[in-house]
Design a protein around this motif. Structure first.
Motif, PDB file in Angstrom:
ATOM      1  N   HIS A 153       0.888  -1.196  -0.063  1.00 26.13           N
ATOM      2  CA  HIS A 153       0.428  -0.231   0.131  1.00 26.13           C
ATOM      3  C   HIS A 153       0.678   0.670  -0.051  1.00 26.13           C
ATOM      4  CE1 HIS A 153      -2.401  -3.402   1.860  1.00 26.13           C
ATOM      5  NE2 HIS A 153      -4.251  -2.081   1.109  1.00 26.13           N
ATOM      6  N   THR A 154       0.196   2.246  -0.642  1.00 30.13           N
ATOM      7  CA  THR A 154       0.508   3.668  -0.391  1.00 30.13           C
ATOM      8  C   THR A 154       1.432   3.829   0.984  1.00 30.13           C
ATOM      9  OG1 THR A 154      -0.117   4.707  -2.070  1.00 30.13           O
ATOM     10  CG2 THR A 154       0.923   6.193  -1.176  1.00 30.13           C
ATOM     11  N   THR A 155       0.274   3.550   1.856  1.00 27.61           N
ATOM     12  CA  THR A 155       0.537   3.602   3.388  1.00 27.61           C
ATOM     13  C   THR A 155      -0.074   2.594   4.338  1.00 27.61           C
ATOM     14  OG1 THR A 155       0.000   6.564   3.124  1.00 27.61           O
ATOM     15  CG2 THR A 155       0.389   5.350   5.545  1.00 27.61           C
ATOM     16  N   PRO A 156       1.144   1.823   4.631  1.00 26.94           N
ATOM     17  CA  PRO A 156       0.670   0.450   5.402  1.00 26.94           C
ATOM     18  C   PRO A 156      -0.014   0.794   6.604  1.00 26.94           C
ATOM     19  CG  PRO A 156       2.844   0.923   4.998  1.00 26.94           C
ATOM     20  CD  PRO A 156       2.663   2.714   4.548  1.00 26.94           C
ATOM     21  N   ASP A 157      -0.819   0.121   6.938  1.00 27.76           N
ATOM     22  CA  ASP A 157      -1.816  -0.309   8.235  1.00 27.76           C
ATOM     23  C   ASP A 157      -0.276  -0.097   8.642  1.00 27.76           C
ATOM     24  OD1 ASP A 157      -1.188  -2.580  10.106  1.00 27.76           O
ATOM     25  OD2 ASP A 157      -0.729  -3.620   7.501  1.00 27.76           O
ATOM     26  N   SER A 158      -2.066   0.602  10.367  1.00 22.48           N
ATOM     27  CA  SER A 158      -0.562   1.169  10.875  1.00 22.48           C
ATOM     28  C   SER A 158       0.231   0.297  11.937  1.00 22.48           C
ATOM     29  CB  SER A 158      -1.587   1.688  12.306  1.00 22.48           C
ATOM     30  OG  SER A 158      -2.540   0.968  12.809  1.00 22.48           O
ATOM     31  N   LEU A 159       0.125  -0.946  11.999  1.00 20.77           N
ATOM     32  CA  LEU A 159       0.790  -1.853  12.247  1.00 20.77           C
ATOM     33  C   LEU A 159       2.064  -2.908  12.116  1.00 20.77           C
ATOM     34  CD1 LEU A 159      -1.891  -4.969  13.651  1.00 20.77           C
ATOM     35  CD2 LEU A 159      -0.359  -3.884  14.953  1.00 20.77           C
ATOM     36  N   THR A 160       1.521  -2.762  10.570  1.00 19.47           N
ATOM     37  CA  THR A 160       3.007  -2.492   9.885  1.00 19.47           C
ATOM     38  C   THR A 160       3.941  -1.175   9.447  1.00 19.47           C
ATOM     39  OG1 THR A 160       1.522  -4.134   7.928  1.00 19.47           O
ATOM     40  CG2 THR A 160       3.377  -2.673   7.216  1.00 19.47           C
ATOM     41  N   ILE A 161       4.128   0.007   9.643  1.00 14.95           N
ATOM     42  CA  ILE A 161       4.508   0.742   9.864  1.00 14.95           C
ATOM     43  C   ILE A 161       5.038   0.500  11.226  1.00 14.95           C
ATOM     44  CG2 ILE A 161       4.350   3.456  10.691  1.00 14.95           C
ATOM     45  CD1 ILE A 161       1.162   3.866   8.710  1.00 14.95           C
ATOM     46  N   ASN A 162       4.823   0.578  12.075  1.00 14.32           N
ATOM     47  CA  ASN A 162       4.922   0.433  13.756  1.00 14.32           C
ATOM     48  C   ASN A 162       6.521  -0.072  13.550  1.00 14.32           C
ATOM     49  OD1 ASN A 162       4.504   3.279  15.304  1.00 14.32           O
ATOM     50  ND2 ASN A 162       2.178   1.778  14.295  1.00 14.32           N
ATOM     51  N   LYS A 163       6.042  -1.659  13.129  1.00 16.07           N
ATOM     52  CA  LYS A 163       6.707  -2.489  12.957  1.00 16.07           C
ATOM     53  C   LYS A 163       7.778  -2.269  12.463  1.00 16.07           C
ATOM     54  CE  LYS A 163       7.222  -6.942  10.930  1.00 16.07           C
ATOM     55  NZ  LYS A 163       6.448  -8.180   9.757  1.00 16.07           N
ATOM     56  N   TYR A 164       7.607  -2.140  11.193  1.00 16.94           N
ATOM     57  CA  TYR A 164       9.548  -1.579   9.945  1.00 16.94           C
ATOM     58  C   TYR A 164      10.079  -0.291  11.216  1.00 16.94           C
ATOM     59  CZ  TYR A 164       7.760  -4.769   6.769  1.00 16.94           C
ATOM     60  OH  TYR A 164       7.876  -5.726   5.524  1.00 16.94           O
TER      61      TYR A 164
END
Length: 487
Positions: A153-164
């Protein structure tokens, strides 16, 4: 492992049933991924409602639930937390669960209709070349310094964002550049993140299948700047009529950039050719391999951001001259017959117009400009005739074809594109449903020195038809056909 009450910090709670001292081993919003002692967040989506799967999540082992309305049957031993907005709660919970990783690096978000991928990717490149450990969250890929991951996704879901972001912390990443989409802002995926800066590129016709009106689309983008903290910076393109709108209510330090009017950061195009651009940025000249007016804006945004983040001006100019083009953004090859083929992601009317005007400003007009373009299915239909109008008006020949038709009938999409063609341009157009055949035909039509533009998919290496993804790479395919012409 973390305790539920700790990851609910800063979440606005309406009601709590059960103990918030429950251990949480993982957080999920997909009930199929839930296991023992997980927290399940019930999200109301466009297609399905996570509240319908609370019981499934509990059966799979969830011991805590976050939801917008409590189930009628509450199970002993399970903690239930009621909130106003599950998307917003999920984002804050994700930040807390991963120990607020955005606070441990310098995160810059880039939003706008066009240019997000180019600006974030080039900033990643520039800071890497400057010797820093850098992160990237973009449409094309996710980078944790040197390690690459696929983006969905252009902006990943919030779990994925914080994981990375947490992985970036572990790798010692100092800067991270992130695409911030209107969908991501509207669905609170960036809630709870600490941004050191925000960049606005431009605003044009897109995503009206989701936002319904242009005003709503604009206001969602603006919300990102409204919520930036006082100590951060907000950098906006004021040549765009919405550039100053983005800065109206922000608490961040305001900076502007432009080509056409007064701004804190200004550039002038001295030379524009297929080899690149010679720019005068404020008072200094710089050569870049990037091409076209739209890239002059991107380079200026990069220069301004690098300076606002503390790099020296001379160093920034040196690094800009060494930057390489971004995958699927005005990538071009020249065959032995001197046929130039350009692949670009231009999938909005404004982006297509920018690319075609750039090509027309460089070419001598003695050669043909053959454009291959389509529109995606299950997306904003109102832009289709506009794309048809622009392609046929600014090209000498046009082939309308499939993009990613998804669940729609390709012929219906093509008919809507053709509806925008003015009568005097009918003779320019050909419609070939099969995209590979369309690219082959463009190559066969081309004569020495002609230019082929293949627009719409850019970096994508697939074509999506009826729920299936098939391997498809515009650049790879056009290279193959141009090579065949040499035999």
């Amino acid at each position: 492992m973390i305790v539920l009450k700790d990851i609910l910090y800063k979440v606005t709670l309406n009601a709590v049933v059960g103990s918030t001292s429950t251990n949480v081993y993982a957080v999920n919003f997909d009930s199929r991924k839930v296991k023992k002692d997980h927290l399940f967040v019930a999200i109301r989506g466009l297609i399905s409602d996570g509240h319908d799967y609370i019981e499934t999540a509990i059966n799979n082992g969830a011991t805590s639930i976050v939801c917008e309305s409590l189930p009628k049957n509450l199970i002993d031993g399970v903690a239930y937390v009621e909130v106003d907005n599950s998307n917003k709660a999920l984002a804050i919970i994700a930040s807390n669960f991963y120990e607020n990783p955005s606070e441990n690096l310098r995160l810059v978000g880039v939003t706008g209709t066009n240019g997000k991928t180019t600006v974030t990717s080039l900033l990643y490149q520039l800071f890497k070349k400057a010797g820093y450990k850098v992160g990237l969250l973009s449409t094309v890929k996710i980078m944790v310094d040197e390690t690459e991951y696929n983006a969905t996704h252009t902006t990943p879901d919030s779990l994925t964002i914080n994981k990375y972001l947490r992985e970036m912390n572990a790798e010692g990443v100092e800067f991270c550049f992130m695409e911030v989409s209107s969908h991501g802002i509207h669905q609170y995926r960036t809630e709870g993140l600490h941004f050191e800066g925000g960049i606005f590129t431009n605003l044009s016709h897109d995503h009206l299948d989701y936002h319904k009106t242009f005003a709503e689309y604009r206001d969602v983008k603006k919300k990102f700047f409204d919520e930036l903290p006082r100590q951060s910076f907000a950098l906006s393109n004021v040549d765009d009529k919405n550039g100053l709108v983005m800065l109206q209510n922000t608490n961040a330090k305001k900076y502007t950039y432009a080509l056409k009017q007064y701004a804190d950061y200004k550039t002038q195009i001295l030379e524009n050719q297929f080899g690149g651009l010679l720019l005068k940025v404020n008072d200094s000249e710089v050569w870049t391999r990037l091409i076209g007016n739209f890239n002059a804006y991107n380079v200026l945004a990069i220069y301004a951001t690098a300076e606002l983040l503390g790099l020296e001006k001379v160093e920034i100019l040196r690094l800009i001259s060494d930057l390489e083009n971004v995958s699927g953004r005005f990538q071009y090859v020249i065959s032995d017959e001197k046929i130039t083929a350009i692949v670009d992601y231009a999938h909005t009317p404004d982006a297509l117009k920018n690319v075609l005007e750039t090509v027309n400003s460089i070419r001598t007009k003695n050669e043909e400009l053959i454009t291959v373009v389509g529109c995606g299915g299950d997306r904003d239909k109102t832009k289709r005739p506009k794309m048809g109008h622009i392609a046929s008006a600014l090209s000498t020949k046009v082939i309308f074809t499939n993009d990613n038709p998804r669940s729609e009938k390709p012929q219906d999409i093509l008919s809507e594109i053709e509806a925008g063609v003015e009568p005097q341009n009918f003779k320019k157009i050909v419609t070939i449903e099969d995209r590979k055949q369309a690219i082959k035909t463009a190559c066969q039509m081309a004569q020495p020195n002609d230019i082929i533009l293949i627009a719409g998919k850019g970096h994508e290496t697939y074509q999506e038809i009826n729920g299936e993804r098939f391997d498809f790479d515009d650049l790879k395919i056009v290279k193959e056909f141009l090579k065949q012409l040499q035999k």
